[in-house]
Design an enzyme around this catalytic site. Sequence first.
Site, mmCIF file in Angstrom:
data_model
loop_
_atom_site.group_PDB
_atom_site.id
_atom_site.type_symbol
_atom_site.label_atom_id
_atom_site.label_comp_id
_atom_site.label_asym_id
_atom_site.label_seq_id
_atom_site.Cartn_x
_atom_site.Cartn_y
_atom_site.Cartn_z
ATOM 1 C CG ASP A 125 1.747 -2.306 1.836
ATOM 2 O OD1 ASP A 125 2.336 -1.676 0.932
ATOM 3 O OD2 ASP A 125 0.852 -1.812 2.536
ATOM 4 C CG ASP A 141 4.410 2.229 1.095
ATOM 5 O OD1 ASP A 141 3.688 2.919 0.349
ATOM 6 O OD2 ASP A 141 4.036 1.155 1.607
#
Length: 173
Positions: A125, A141
Site C-alpha cells: 500500500d 483497492d
Amino acid sequence: MNSAKHSTLSWALTGFICVFFLTLLDQITKLLAIEQLKEQESFVLIKGVLELSYLENRGMAFGLLQGKIPYFIVMCLLFFAAVLYVFIKVPKNRYYAPLMTVLFVLLSGALGNFIDRVFRGYVVDFIYFCLIDFPTFNLADIYVVCGGILLLLFVCFLYRDDRDFDFLKPGRN
C-alpha cells in the site's frame, strides 16, 4: 464461427485486456512504491491532504485479519470462480456491458492484491489520504471500492427487474 461464439470470444478478449492492463498498472505502481518509497519519508503530493507512503499490509482493509494469507487466497479463488461463472452465464449484449465492465474492474483489484499476497506475503500500500487519516491503500483497492460501489448502484438502479438476473439461475444458458 457463429455469432454467439464470436460474441463470447469478443467479450472474453475485451475482459482479458481490461483485467491485464488494470492489473499491470497496479503492479507497476506497487513496484515503483517498493523502489522509491520503502524505507523513505513520505512523499507529499498535496500538503495536509495526500501523501505517498510505503506500507506492507499483511491483513485486509483497515488492517483486519492480519497474517491470514491462506484465508485471503481461498476467498480470492472463490471470487474468481464466481466472476467466471457470471461471465459464462451472462447474455453477451449491450444491456449487460456495464455489469461486465464493473466485474472486470473488481477482478483486476482482487487479482492485483492476490498477486501480492501469493508472491510477497503482504499487499503493498502506498497512497495515504492524510486529510481524513484514511488507511493507506493502492490502485487495486481503488478498483475494488469503486467497482463495489458501482455494482451496488447498478443492482439498485439499472438492473432492478426481477428477470435481470435470471441468467444466473441453474439450468439457464
